[in-house]
Design a protein around this motif. Structure first.
Motif, PDB file in Angstrom:
ATOM      1  N   ILE A 193      11.498  44.182 -21.340  1.00  0.00           N
ATOM      2  CA  ILE A 193      12.311  43.085 -21.553  1.00  0.00           C
ATOM      3  C   ILE A 193      11.443  42.038 -21.800  1.00  0.00           C
ATOM      4  CG2 ILE A 193      12.534  41.245 -20.188  1.00  0.00           C
ATOM      5  CD1 ILE A 193      13.691  43.294 -18.141  1.00  0.00           C
ATOM      6  N   ILE A 194       9.862  42.470 -21.710  1.00  0.00           N
ATOM      7  CA  ILE A 194       9.341  40.966 -22.370  1.00  0.00           C
ATOM      8  C   ILE A 194       9.192  41.940 -24.435  1.00  0.00           C
ATOM      9  CG2 ILE A 194       6.733  40.068 -22.941  1.00  0.00           C
ATOM     10  CD1 ILE A 194       6.427  41.163 -19.892  1.00  0.00           C
ATOM     11  N   ARG A 195       9.445  43.409 -24.249  1.00  0.00           N
ATOM     12  CA  ARG A 195       9.289  43.815 -25.770  1.00  0.00           C
ATOM     13  C   ARG A 195      10.395  42.409 -25.740  1.00  0.00           C
ATOM     14  NH1 ARG A 195       9.405  48.151 -29.030  1.00  0.00           N
ATOM     15  NH2 ARG A 195      10.100  49.660 -26.861  1.00  0.00           N
ATOM     16  N   VAL A 229      -0.100  41.333 -20.100  1.00  0.00           N
ATOM     17  CA  VAL A 229      -0.456  41.139 -21.530  1.00  0.00           C
ATOM     18  C   VAL A 229       0.903  41.481 -22.945  1.00  0.00           C
ATOM     19  CG1 VAL A 229      -2.576  41.533 -22.530  1.00  0.00           C
ATOM     20  CG2 VAL A 229      -3.160  40.830 -20.331  1.00  0.00           C
ATOM     21  N   ILE A 230       0.778  40.612 -23.945  1.00  0.00           N
ATOM     22  CA  ILE A 230       1.318  41.543 -24.996  1.00  0.00           C
ATOM     23  C   ILE A 230      -0.704  41.180 -25.574  1.00  0.00           C
ATOM     24  CG2 ILE A 230       2.342  40.058 -26.621  1.00  0.00           C
ATOM     25  CD1 ILE A 230       3.860  38.224 -24.730  1.00  0.00           C
ATOM     26  N   TYR A 231      -0.743  42.383 -25.842  1.00  0.00           N
ATOM     27  CA  TYR A 231      -1.835  42.614 -27.249  1.00  0.00           C
ATOM     28  C   TYR A 231      -1.059  42.468 -28.718  1.00  0.00           C
ATOM     29  CZ  TYR A 231      -3.778  45.104 -23.623  1.00  0.00           C
ATOM     30  OH  TYR A 231      -5.196  44.840 -22.497  1.00  0.00           O
ATOM     31  N   VAL A 232      -1.314  42.242 -30.185  1.00  0.00           N
ATOM     32  CA  VAL A 232      -1.456  42.590 -30.934  1.00  0.00           C
ATOM     33  C   VAL A 232      -2.204  42.543 -31.966  1.00  0.00           C
ATOM     34  CG1 VAL A 232      -0.071  40.034 -30.480  1.00  0.00           C
ATOM     35  CG2 VAL A 232      -2.549  39.518 -30.801  1.00  0.00           C
ATOM     36  N   MET A 233      -2.710  42.625 -33.027  1.00  0.00           N
ATOM     37  CA  MET A 233      -3.389  43.377 -33.840  1.00  0.00           C
ATOM     38  C   MET A 233      -4.916  42.586 -34.649  1.00  0.00           C
ATOM     39  SD  MET A 233      -1.166  46.672 -35.765  1.00  0.00           S
ATOM     40  CE  MET A 233      -2.374  47.429 -36.270  1.00  0.00           C
ATOM     41  N   ARG A 234      -4.513  41.319 -34.706  1.00  0.00           N
ATOM     42  CA  ARG A 234      -5.534  40.614 -35.126  1.00  0.00           C
ATOM     43  C   ARG A 234      -5.495  38.991 -34.602  1.00  0.00           C
ATOM     44  NH1 ARG A 234      -2.992  42.254 -40.029  1.00  0.00           N
ATOM     45  NH2 ARG A 234      -1.386  40.553 -40.316  1.00  0.00           N
ATOM     46  N   GLU A 235      -6.506  37.889 -35.168  1.00  0.00           N
ATOM     47  CA  GLU A 235      -6.020  36.698 -34.477  1.00  0.00           C
ATOM     48  C   GLU A 235      -5.324  35.615 -34.810  1.00  0.00           C
ATOM     49  OE1 GLU A 235      -7.826  34.767 -31.318  1.00  0.00           O
ATOM     50  OE2 GLU A 235      -9.275  36.575 -31.695  1.00  0.00           O
ATOM     51  N   SER A 236      -4.503  36.254 -36.120  1.00  0.00           N
ATOM     52  CA  SER A 236      -3.600  35.293 -36.535  1.00  0.00           C
ATOM     53  C   SER A 236      -2.768  35.978 -35.980  1.00  0.00           C
ATOM     54  CB  SER A 236      -3.475  35.199 -38.340  1.00  0.00           C
ATOM     55  OG  SER A 236      -3.292  36.878 -38.931  1.00  0.00           O
ATOM     56  N   GLN A 237      -1.776  37.287 -35.780  1.00  0.00           N
ATOM     57  CA  GLN A 237      -1.015  36.830 -34.996  1.00  0.00           C
ATOM     58  C   GLN A 237      -1.117  36.799 -33.486  1.00  0.00           C
ATOM     59  OE1 GLN A 237      -0.961  41.249 -35.489  1.00  0.00           O
ATOM     60  NE2 GLN A 237      -0.187  41.237 -37.501  1.00  0.00           N
ATOM     61  N   LYS A 238      -1.719  36.493 -32.997  1.00  0.00           N
ATOM     62  CA  LYS A 238      -1.934  36.148 -31.667  1.00  0.00           C
ATOM     63  C   LYS A 238      -1.618  34.403 -31.914  1.00  0.00           C
ATOM     64  CE  LYS A 238      -6.339  34.799 -28.320  1.00  0.00           C
ATOM     65  NZ  LYS A 238      -7.162  34.822 -26.858  1.00  0.00           N
ATOM     66  N   GLY A 239      -2.239  33.487 -32.875  1.00  0.00           N
ATOM     67  CA  GLY A 239      -1.825  32.145 -33.440  1.00  0.00           C
ATOM     68  C   GLY A 239      -0.196  31.912 -32.705  1.00  0.00           C
ATOM     69  N   ILE A 240       0.462  33.367 -33.619  1.00  0.00           N
ATOM     70  CA  ILE A 240       1.944  32.476 -34.154  1.00  0.00           C
ATOM     71  C   ILE A 240       2.159  33.309 -32.802  1.00  0.00           C
ATOM     72  CG2 ILE A 240       3.969  33.694 -35.264  1.00  0.00           C
ATOM     73  CD1 ILE A 240       1.471  34.736 -37.542  1.00  0.00           C
ATOM     74  N   LEU A 272       1.883  35.415 -19.243  1.00  0.00           N
ATOM     75  CA  LEU A 272       2.009  36.309 -19.907  1.00  0.00           C
ATOM     76  C   LEU A 272       0.560  35.825 -19.957  1.00  0.00           C
ATOM     77  CD1 LEU A 272       5.555  35.555 -21.921  1.00  0.00           C
ATOM     78  CD2 LEU A 272       4.141  37.927 -20.268  1.00  0.00           C
ATOM     79  N   PHE A 273      -0.396  36.907 -21.780  1.00  0.00           N
ATOM     80  CA  PHE A 273      -0.852  36.480 -21.741  1.00  0.00           C
ATOM     81  C   PHE A 273      -1.622  37.031 -23.035  1.00  0.00           C
ATOM     82  CE2 PHE A 273      -2.306  36.742 -17.269  1.00  0.00           C
ATOM     83  CZ  PHE A 273      -2.477  34.950 -16.896  1.00  0.00           C
ATOM     84  N   VAL A 274      -2.363  36.516 -24.159  1.00  0.00           N
ATOM     85  CA  VAL A 274      -1.871  37.275 -25.578  1.00  0.00           C
ATOM     86  C   VAL A 274      -3.746  37.700 -25.405  1.00  0.00           C
ATOM     87  CG1 VAL A 274      -1.537  36.871 -27.957  1.00  0.00           C
ATOM     88  CG2 VAL A 274      -0.105  35.913 -26.339  1.00  0.00           C
ATOM     89  N   LYS A 275      -3.856  39.395 -26.235  1.00  0.00           N
ATOM     90  CA  LYS A 275      -5.048  39.638 -26.291  1.00  0.00           C
ATOM     91  C   LYS A 275      -4.721  40.467 -27.867  1.00  0.00           C
ATOM     92  CE  LYS A 275      -6.765  40.200 -22.021  1.00  0.00           C
ATOM     93  NZ  LYS A 275      -6.937  41.170 -20.751  1.00  0.00           N
ATOM     94  N   VAL A 276      -6.308  40.542 -28.571  1.00  0.00           N
ATOM     95  CA  VAL A 276      -6.103  41.625 -29.721  1.00  0.00           C
ATOM     96  C   VAL A 276      -6.492  42.111 -29.832  1.00  0.00           C
ATOM     97  CG1 VAL A 276      -7.330  41.168 -32.401  1.00  0.00           C
ATOM     98  CG2 VAL A 276      -6.540  38.507 -30.550  1.00  0.00           C
TER      99      VAL A 276
END
Length: 294
Positions: A193-195, A229-240, A272-276
């Protein structure tokens, strides 16, 4: 004593033909993410429906695609598994895609020993002459298949698909308890659901660079407490993903919480948390952690 039919009915097809919409319509529950973006489904998701003398275990699969990285290869492996362990294969195409797209898989359909049902979806955006031509083309390609025109979105002919599948099931006792409606747990649906909200709220590569892991799922008094946790691949994506002053993440969290409360029929407190994690789509270890590798 009357006989009982049951079996595994696996839904396959190219991206964006409406496989997940069809499975949700057949099962009567929103088990699968449905968006207009390709690669929405990443796992095999089972939905189980029961009658007095029958049980269908539906399995929705990722769209067939040419893999560009290990995650996509693993998604394609799920499709090949689905071809191998089906009692009935439902191949979904639509009135838009060219019939010879992914000829390799049409070849696989022709050589299957189990029954094949080909659903030509989205007939609501077509006309009768085109639909009849497509039915004739598909019948020529896969002569043993049952061809059914349908609109999953409009629930047109979904009963016919269900009745056809029931008739093709082998005689067999039920595989699951009759009150089971999926093989997935609530934690899995929370992450999906989050995805889904990520797919709906972010553009370009962001949704394909994200993975969601539910780290904590606790049943409190009258509510579920969920940390993800939402995992992203880059620091810039974390900001978005987080957005200005956290606005984007808050929007996703609010929409996901409302959707979860509807699905679980219970109050939800969602954090919700975001990590790279730069390598998650290629790393065997990470993909195993996320449930894409054995």
């Amino acid at each position: 004593m009357s006989s009982h039919r049951s079996g595994f009915v696996n839904i396959i097809g190219n991206p964006n033909v409406g496989k997940s919409t069809l499975m949700n319509a057949l099962v009567g529950e929103k088990l699968c993410i449905v968006t207009a973006k390709a690669q929405t489904t990443r796992h095999r998701i089972m939905g189980i429906i029961n009658g007095e003398d029958w049980q269908i275990v539906f399995s929705d699969t990722p769209g067939i695609l040419k893999p560009g990285y290990r995650l996509q290869q693993n998604m394609l492996n799920f499709v090949d598994e689905a071809l191998g362990d089906a009692d009935v294969v439902v191949y979904v195409t639509d009135t838009v895609e060219k019939a010879d797209k992914n000829a390799e898989y049409i070849g696989k359909l022709q050589s299957l020993t189990c029954p094949v049902v080909i659903v030509i979806n989205k007939i609501d955006i077509s006309d009768q002459a085109q639909v009849e031509q497509l039915m004739a083309d598909w019948q020529e390609r896969v002569p043993s298949a049952v061809i059914i025109p349908a609109s999953a979105q409009e629930r047109f002919n979904t009963e016919k698909i269900l009745d056809t599948v029931k008739d093709l099931l082998p005689e067999c006792p039920p595989w699951y308890d009759k009150d089971t409606f999926t093989d997935r747990n609530l934690r899995f649906f929370a992450s999906e659901i989050i995805r889904e909200q990520i797919l709906l709220n972010y553009k370009e590569e962001i949704p394909y660079s994200c993975e969601v892991v539910v780290e904590s799922f606790k049943e409190g008094t009258g509510r579920y407490d969920i940390e993800a946790v939402i995992y992203v691949m880059r620091e810039s994506q974390k900001g978005i993903v987080i957005g200005k002053q956290g606005a984007a993440l808050k929007k996703v969290g609010t929409a996901a919480r409302i959707e979860m409360e509807d699905f679980f029929q219970k109050k939800v407190f969602l954090s919700l948390f975001v990590k790279v994690d730069p390598d998650w789509r290629e790393s065997r270890k990470e993909l195993r952690k996320f449930g894409y590798e054995q």
